[in-house]
Design a protein around this motif. Structure first.
Motif, PDB file in Angstrom:
ATOM      1  N   THR A 122     -48.041  59.881  -9.220  1.00  0.00           N
ATOM      2  CA  THR A 122     -48.863  59.040 -10.083  1.00  0.00           C
ATOM      3  C   THR A 122     -48.010  58.535 -11.243  1.00  0.00           C
ATOM      4  OG1 THR A 122     -50.802  60.352  -9.539  1.00  0.00           O
ATOM      5  CG2 THR A 122     -50.944  58.956 -11.475  1.00  0.00           C
ATOM      6  N   LEU A 123     -48.066  57.262 -11.477  1.00  0.00           N
ATOM      7  CA  LEU A 123     -47.308  56.658 -12.570  1.00  0.00           C
ATOM      8  C   LEU A 123     -48.091  56.834 -13.869  1.00  0.00           C
ATOM      9  CD1 LEU A 123     -44.707  55.055 -13.086  1.00  0.00           C
ATOM     10  CD2 LEU A 123     -46.022  52.983 -12.754  1.00  0.00           C
ATOM     11  N   THR A 124     -47.450  57.446 -14.867  1.00  0.00           N
ATOM     12  CA  THR A 124     -48.075  57.657 -16.175  1.00  0.00           C
ATOM     13  C   THR A 124     -47.157  57.100 -17.254  1.00  0.00           C
ATOM     14  OG1 THR A 124     -47.037  59.807 -16.509  1.00  0.00           O
ATOM     15  CG2 THR A 124     -49.183  59.787 -15.374  1.00  0.00           C
ATOM     16  N   ALA A 125     -47.669  57.013 -18.468  1.00  0.00           N
ATOM     17  CA  ALA A 125     -46.870  56.517 -19.588  1.00  0.00           C
ATOM     18  C   ALA A 125     -45.647  57.398 -19.810  1.00  0.00           C
ATOM     19  CB  ALA A 125     -47.721  56.442 -20.851  1.00  0.00           C
ATOM     20  N   SER A 126     -45.811  58.714 -19.772  1.00  0.00           N
ATOM     21  CA  SER A 126     -44.671  59.600 -20.019  1.00  0.00           C
ATOM     22  C   SER A 126     -43.641  59.520 -18.892  1.00  0.00           C
ATOM     23  CB  SER A 126     -45.130  61.048 -20.225  1.00  0.00           C
ATOM     24  OG  SER A 126     -45.773  61.533 -19.085  1.00  0.00           O
ATOM     25  N   LYS A 127     -44.088  59.382 -17.653  1.00  0.00           N
ATOM     26  CA  LYS A 127     -43.140  59.229 -16.538  1.00  0.00           C
ATOM     27  C   LYS A 127     -42.390  57.903 -16.645  1.00  0.00           C
ATOM     28  CE  LYS A 127     -45.510  62.230 -13.302  1.00  0.00           C
ATOM     29  NZ  LYS A 127     -46.319  62.316 -12.086  1.00  0.00           N
ATOM     30  N   LEU A 128     -43.074  56.883 -17.112  1.00  0.00           N
ATOM     31  CA  LEU A 128     -42.434  55.586 -17.296  1.00  0.00           C
ATOM     32  C   LEU A 128     -41.363  55.655 -18.385  1.00  0.00           C
ATOM     33  CD1 LEU A 128     -42.686  52.860 -15.957  1.00  0.00           C
ATOM     34  CD2 LEU A 128     -44.376  52.238 -17.648  1.00  0.00           C
ATOM     35  N   ASN A 129     -41.621  56.411 -19.453  1.00  0.00           N
ATOM     36  CA  ASN A 129     -40.613  56.586 -20.500  1.00  0.00           C
ATOM     37  C   ASN A 129     -39.402  57.338 -19.967  1.00  0.00           C
ATOM     38  OD1 ASN A 129     -42.060  55.175 -22.453  1.00  0.00           O
ATOM     39  ND2 ASN A 129     -43.181  56.994 -23.066  1.00  0.00           N
ATOM     40  N   GLY A 130     -39.612  58.330 -19.108  1.00  0.00           N
ATOM     41  CA  GLY A 130     -38.504  59.019 -18.468  1.00  0.00           C
ATOM     42  C   GLY A 130     -37.709  58.090 -17.567  1.00  0.00           C
ATOM     43  N   PHE A 131     -38.407  57.216 -16.868  1.00  0.00           N
ATOM     44  CA  PHE A 131     -37.778  56.208 -16.015  1.00  0.00           C
ATOM     45  C   PHE A 131     -36.847  55.327 -16.846  1.00  0.00           C
ATOM     46  CE2 PHE A 131     -38.068  51.779 -14.488  1.00  0.00           C
ATOM     47  CZ  PHE A 131     -37.597  51.900 -13.193  1.00  0.00           C
ATOM     48  N   LEU A 132     -37.281  54.961 -18.058  1.00  0.00           N
ATOM     49  CA  LEU A 132     -36.468  54.109 -18.927  1.00  0.00           C
ATOM     50  C   LEU A 132     -35.120  54.753 -19.250  1.00  0.00           C
ATOM     51  CD1 LEU A 132     -38.929  52.680 -21.613  1.00  0.00           C
ATOM     52  CD2 LEU A 132     -37.965  51.516 -19.637  1.00  0.00           C
ATOM     53  N   ILE A 133     -35.132  56.048 -19.503  1.00  0.00           N
ATOM     54  CA  ILE A 133     -33.893  56.743 -19.869  1.00  0.00           C
ATOM     55  C   ILE A 133     -32.813  56.529 -18.809  1.00  0.00           C
ATOM     56  CG2 ILE A 133     -32.829  59.005 -20.236  1.00  0.00           C
ATOM     57  CD1 ILE A 133     -35.529  59.901 -21.446  1.00  0.00           C
ATOM     58  N   PHE A 134     -33.203  56.616 -17.543  1.00  0.00           N
ATOM     59  CA  PHE A 134     -32.226  56.563 -16.456  1.00  0.00           C
ATOM     60  C   PHE A 134     -32.040  55.175 -15.847  1.00  0.00           C
ATOM     61  CE2 PHE A 134     -33.799  60.940 -16.570  1.00  0.00           C
ATOM     62  CZ  PHE A 134     -32.594  61.583 -16.804  1.00  0.00           C
ATOM     63  N   LYS A 135     -33.077  54.353 -15.824  1.00  0.00           N
ATOM     64  CA  LYS A 135     -32.988  53.056 -15.155  1.00  0.00           C
ATOM     65  C   LYS A 135     -32.854  51.867 -16.099  1.00  0.00           C
ATOM     66  CE  LYS A 135     -33.370  54.683 -10.998  1.00  0.00           C
ATOM     67  NZ  LYS A 135     -32.298  54.556 -10.030  1.00  0.00           N
ATOM     68  N   LEU A 136     -33.345  52.006 -17.328  1.00  0.00           N
ATOM     69  CA  LEU A 136     -33.245  50.937 -18.326  1.00  0.00           C
ATOM     70  C   LEU A 136     -32.836  51.529 -19.672  1.00  0.00           C
ATOM     71  CD1 LEU A 136     -36.514  49.027 -17.408  1.00  0.00           C
ATOM     72  CD2 LEU A 136     -34.189  48.238 -16.989  1.00  0.00           C
ATOM     73  N   PRO A 137     -31.654  52.136 -19.736  1.00  0.00           N
ATOM     74  CA  PRO A 137     -31.278  52.845 -20.967  1.00  0.00           C
ATOM     75  C   PRO A 137     -31.221  51.948 -22.205  1.00  0.00           C
ATOM     76  CG  PRO A 137     -29.411  52.677 -19.466  1.00  0.00           C
ATOM     77  CD  PRO A 137     -30.624  52.208 -18.714  1.00  0.00           C
TER      78      PRO A 137
END
Length: 151
Positions: free
Chosen positions: A2-17
């Protein structure tokens, strides 16, 4: 997953630093709307002491793209997504905390249904409005997204 706000922020760290370093953060996400914030600071400012337009664009795009990602995940289909075009207007100097809100989640499902049924790419426009801490609009971004079933 499930995509959540916190998972999306984690995604940013690795995919859109670069977005993460500039302070772009997802605050809320559901099937109808997404809220993303970014605070004006030295790393994301322009020579005029306001937030660089591209940083605003990253936050605005994330608010629309997160909704597309969520709809694709919920469809359980292999679907690609891409920004085809964008437009922006700036109405006030962006300083302080800027909040981008997209409430166009309802536009996505029809495009996903059509691309699954036909196999052809579908396009649709989504809008994100950025407001400052006083609730004053500072910028509006429109993104034309395209979705297509992966071969």
């Amino acid at each position: 997953m499930t995509l959540t706000a916190s998972k999306l922020n984690g995604f940013l760290i690795f995919k859109l630093p670069s977005a993460y370093i500039c302070g772009v953060r997802t605050k809320s996400l559901n099937s109808d709307s997404c809220v993303v914030t970014v605070r004006h600071m030295w790393i994301n400012q322009n020579p005029f002491k306001s937030m660089f337009w591209a940083v605003q664009g990253m936050a605005a795009e994330l608010s629309t793209g997160a909704l597309v990602m969520l709809s694709i995940a919920e469809s359980k289909k292999k679907i690609s997504m891409l920004v085809l075009s964008n437009e922006a207007s700036f109405t006030k100097k962006a300083t302080g905390k800027i909040t981008f809100t997209c409430q166009d989640g309802h536009l996505i499902q029809d495009a996903i249904d059509k691309t699954v049924a036909t196999g052809e790419g579908q396009t649709f426009w989504m809008k994100a409005i950025g407001v400052n801490q006083d609730g004053v609009e500072v910028s509006t971004f429109r993104f034309q997204w395209t979705v297509r079933v992966k071969a």
